[in-house]
Design a protein around this motif. Structure first.
Motif, PDB file in Angstrom:
ATOM      1  N   GLN A  83      24.234  -9.834  -0.567  1.00 54.40           N
ATOM      2  CA  GLN A  83      24.546  -8.442  -0.897  1.00 54.40           C
ATOM      3  C   GLN A  83      25.824  -7.997  -0.214  1.00 54.40           C
ATOM      4  OE1 GLN A  83      21.103  -6.100   0.272  1.00 54.40           O
ATOM      5  NE2 GLN A  83      20.385  -5.989  -1.843  1.00 54.40           N
ATOM      6  N   SER A 124      21.491  -6.899  -6.528  1.00 55.51           N
ATOM      7  CA  SER A 124      21.629  -5.437  -6.592  1.00 55.51           C
ATOM      8  C   SER A 124      20.303  -4.759  -6.951  1.00 55.51           C
ATOM      9  CB  SER A 124      22.717  -5.036  -7.590  1.00 55.51           C
ATOM     10  OG  SER A 124      22.425  -5.536  -8.885  1.00 55.51           O
ATOM     11  N   TYR A 166      21.982  -0.133  -6.511  1.00 56.78           N
ATOM     12  CA  TYR A 166      20.625  -0.661  -6.360  1.00 56.78           C
ATOM     13  C   TYR A 166      19.738  -0.173  -7.495  1.00 56.78           C
ATOM     14  CZ  TYR A 166      22.334  -1.364  -1.616  1.00 56.78           C
ATOM     15  OH  TYR A 166      23.085  -1.724  -0.539  1.00 56.78           O
TER      16      TYR A 166
END
Length: 809
Positions: free
Chosen positions: A280, A261, A150
């Motif tokens: 995701q 992300s 992330y």
């Protein structure tokens, strides 16, 4: 394998200093005098990564050459915290670095504090995954993590006028010294498109056309074991545009791709957010599964024995798409029959359930799932069809039961059901949690698959949460019982022989005071409030959620404040109540609780009549590095969730390990903590899980009865809306309504009287220094049972069937 050839940089202080100065100039392009703390952190991090590189490579080669079965742990979160200090500790080179840097006029502590917490998680789920990786490596077990890289993680929390304000978490703004980009191992992941059916050589094949491809680029982070030659890998996937053509506008495609992300837990209030979350999840499992299969095929030539060499574990429901994705690969790429692919899939995959809350058991609308993942939906449909046929044979005519157990029902894909059907093991994370799953929440499934269900009570790594976070306590333990507890935490029970020892008790009290001084300094720097380090540090730090009942804590403090203001005969030992919590950005109610805590703090902390006995502190931006200061300083651990709602908890274990005494309900791992320490070393209150579940199923609870018949309850609830706080009249109306109009779903008012009573016991017991320190030492001594080493060994033996794989030097 460490310290050979050019890797002798940590062999002694003088070589370290010389190497450090050379590396700093080379990496940063400036002289030592011009360097910043961040430059120094960057340099030391690169030195550590270079130091371990040969061993990292050797670990992978060893696992390949021995054909060791390996586990891959798939999780949407990995809450790692800062890594430098932990790596120095595990490598046994912290002392050399600290002394060498000190000679250069550098504080290692300042260097460590310049590192950002890795923004890869939110709460207990992610921290558990991080502890598990640490234990796998430290126990020389071949186990690796797969997650998402992330860009912003959750968010940085600021408190502005008492309200939570979310800012982007910029943990990568200075790069990440620990990661290694592996673009040569990038994977293509496809979304949307249409499925074509092909008749080829007597079999039905499927392929998806017109897909929108995105590229998953792996970034590898070494996971260093404690004083071992094992360095496993956490592989994080970054979403990047694919070179394949797309019909979309290139900038729109780029934005949508990078969003995959960009942020942990995007708001899924609307369809756009739901699609992104599902993207995701599939992005994580598709990239990971394709990568695992590629590696296995490269070294074994085929995948027919995949389940004998690979274990894939899904941490909660987020990675459950691993089941149909593995089926897709085996069916469409490896050309297996359904039966063979299904056998391999079930034997390869295992699942941990982390909740009994129905809203946390993910369900995806078919209208979103089917177009986004058309081939995956076809496979899930087929799994469901075959499963329902099995159910029909077992329960002919029982349509309600079959509908309740179906994977697809009411136009929803039920991820927990898919996880149970498509895996060989389903475990809960505390004894009571597993029993609730078996007897209530998943009872139909338990009756159908009794052998699949098992318990694995959570654990924490004592290396980070005691050895690293509380070196003062660790040093004292070493003096008392030696240092073998570090390798064998069960040996902490040897402390029991010291719990009546007056000298040892005094030393424990000194350590606790020193840690409270450290936290008090942080509190003053952040809030400007001086707290009394001789007061009881009563702490509740965890994700902000209604079932965790921070509200119960607040109402009790309001009660204490009322008594102190109005009853001159009422006295309490000085208390400092400390909170730390983030509320999800879209969780309106939880954010109201944060505002309430801060409004109460403003009132209490500035009241000269009472603030020598009562303080309330809310520490913003709760995270791993802050937790490392909080846990060692706590006297009282607040574990007050509504019984039956908290699956396990791990904060309760961290507090226990650092000598705090638990105030808790009979929920999650609190029950097992009570079993270990005994009734006299824990404070239990409130409804039992059986009583709570009985109310849920049979009714009978009326919160207004407690509101009307207990003056203490009536007073504090009214103060939410009667102008007691200098806020808008309706500011806390949602909280008031939740307790009254909405009948208090989490039994706050029911348990308040019991909670007040148990805190009177805490107040009295703390003043009996000998007894309190005995309780504290007992908790430390029995905490060895709650290490993640114990948990991981159970997973390894019972579920994954992996073995110790130490390299020969």
């Amino acid at each position: 394998m460490y310290g050979r050839g050019e890797k002798a940089m940590f062999s002694n202080k003088e070589i370290f200093k010389e190497t450090f100065l050379e590396k700093l100039e080379m990496l940063c392009g400036k002289s030592f005098k011009e360097s910043t703390v961040r430059d120094q952190y960057h340099t030391l991090g690169h030195m550590v990564r270079e130091f371990i590189s040969a061993t990292w490579i050797a670990t992978n080669e060893h696992n390949r050459s021995t054909h060791a079965k390996q586990v891959y742990y798939l999780s949407i979160e990995f809450l790692l915290g800062r890594m430098l200090g932990n790596n120095l500790l595990n490598l046994g080179i912290r002392e050399i670095c600290e002394e060498g840097l000190l000679d250069l006029g550098i504080s290692l502590q300042e260097v460590e504090e310049s590192e950002s917490d890795a923004g890869l998680g939110n709460g207990g789920l992610g921290r558990l995954a991080a502890c598990f990786l640490d234990s796998l490596a430290s126990l020389n077990l071949p186990g690796h993590g797969y997650g998402i890289r992330y860009k912003h993680g959750l968010f940085d929390q600021k408190i502005v006028e008492g309200y939570q304000v979310e800012l982007p978490e910029q943990w990568l703004r200075h790069g990440n010294v620990w990661e290694l980009r592996r673009h040569d191992q990038a994977i293509e992941v496809g979304f949307w498109g249409e499925v074509e059916t092909i008749h080829l050589n007597g079999r039905l094949d499927f392929r998806t056309v017109s897909e929108e491809k995105i590229t998953a680029v792996p970034y590898d982070i070494p996971v260093v074991g404690y004083k071992t030659d094992t360095i496993n890998t956490l592989r994080l996937w970054n979403a990047e545009p694919s070179p394949y053509p797309t019909d979309k506008n290139v900038m729109e495609y780029k934005r949508e791709t990078e969003a995959v992300s960009e942020l942990l837990y995007p708001d899924d209030t609307h369809d756009e957010g739901k699609i992104l979350r599902l993207k995701q999840q599939y992005f994580l499992v598709s990239a990971s599964l394709q990568n695992i299969i590629q590696q296995h095929r490269a070294h074994h030539g085929h995948v027919k024995d995949l389940h004998k060499k690979v274990a894939i574990h899904i941490n909660d429901t987020h990675p459950v798409l691993a089941i149909p994705e593995l089926m897709r690969i085996l069916l469409d790429k490896e050309k297996m029959s359904w039966e063979e692919a299904w056998h391999i899939t079930i034997e390869t995959i295992s699942y941990t359930n982390h909740t009994t809350l129905s809203e946390a058991l993910e369900k995806w609308p078919v209208r979103i799932f089917k177009p986004l993942l058309p081939r995956i939906y076809m496979i899930v449909e087929e799994i469901n069809e075959r499963f329902c046929k099995q159910l029909w044979k077992r329960y002919p005519g029982e349509w309600d039961r079959i509908k309740q157990m179906a994977i697809i029902a009411d136009d929803l894909v039920k991820m927990a059901h898919l996880a149970i059907v498509g895996s060989h093991s389903i475990n809960g994370v505390a004894k009571i949690h597993t029993n609730i799953l078996k007897e209530r929440e998943m009872n139909h499934f338990y009756k159908f698959y009794p052998s699949k269900f098992n318990n694995k009570t959570n654990g924490i790594t004592h290396r980070r949460w005691l050895l690293k976070a509380n070196p003062q306590l660790a040093s004292l333990l070493n003096e008392a019982i030696g240092d073998k507890w570090v390798q064998s935490p069960a040996k902490l029970t040897e402390l029991l022989s010291y719990r009546e020892d007056a000298v040892f008790q005094h030393q424990i009290a000194q350590v606790k005071k020193a840690r409270k001084d450290i936290l008090a300094k942080h509190i003053y720097e952040q809030t400007g409030i001086n707290v009394d380090t001789n007061s009881i540090f009563d702490v509740q730090v965890k994700r902000l959620h209604a079932y965790k009942r921070q509200l119960l804590n607040v109402l009790h403090i309001m009660y204490l404040y009322n008594r102190l203001k109005e009853d001159s005969s009422f006295t309490i030992y000085p208390h400092t109540f400390i909170f730390g919590a983030k509320a999800s950005p879209g969780y309106y109610y939880a954010k109201k609780i944060i505002k309430l805590i801060n409004s109460l703090a403003d009132k209490v902390n500035h009241d000269k009549q009472t603030n020598d006995r009562l303080k309330v502190i809310f520490l913003e931006n709760y995270r791993v590095s802050l937790a490392e200061d909080i846990f060692p300083a706590a006297d009282v651990s607040e574990q007050i969730s509504t019984a039956s709602k908290e699956a396990s908890g791990t904060g309760n274990m961290k507090f226990m390990m650092n000598g705090a005494v638990t105030v808790g309900t009979l929920d999650g791992a609190n029950i097992e903590i009570k079993e270990e320490v005994g009734n006299e070393h824990i404070f239990i209150f409130g409804l039992t899980s059986e009583e709570v579940l009985n109310y849920h199923h049979n009714g009978g609870y009326r919160s207004m009865d407690y509101y009307h018949h207990d003056a203490r309850v009536h007073r504090v609830v009214d103060q939410l809306v009667n102008g007691y706080y200098p806020v808008a009249q309706d500011e806390f109306e949602p909280i008031y309504d939740s307790l009254t109009v909405q009948n208090d779903e989490y039994f706050v008012l029911k348990d308040l009287a019991s909670y007040i009573d148990v805190h009177e016991r805490v107040n009295n017991m703390y003043q009996d220094t000998h007894t309190w320190l005995r309780m504290s030492i007992t908790n430390i001594a029995q905490s060895g049972h709650f290490t993640s080493d114990r948990t991981i060994l159970q997973y390894a033996h019972d579920i994954w069937k992996i073995k110790h794989s130490e390299m020969i030097r």
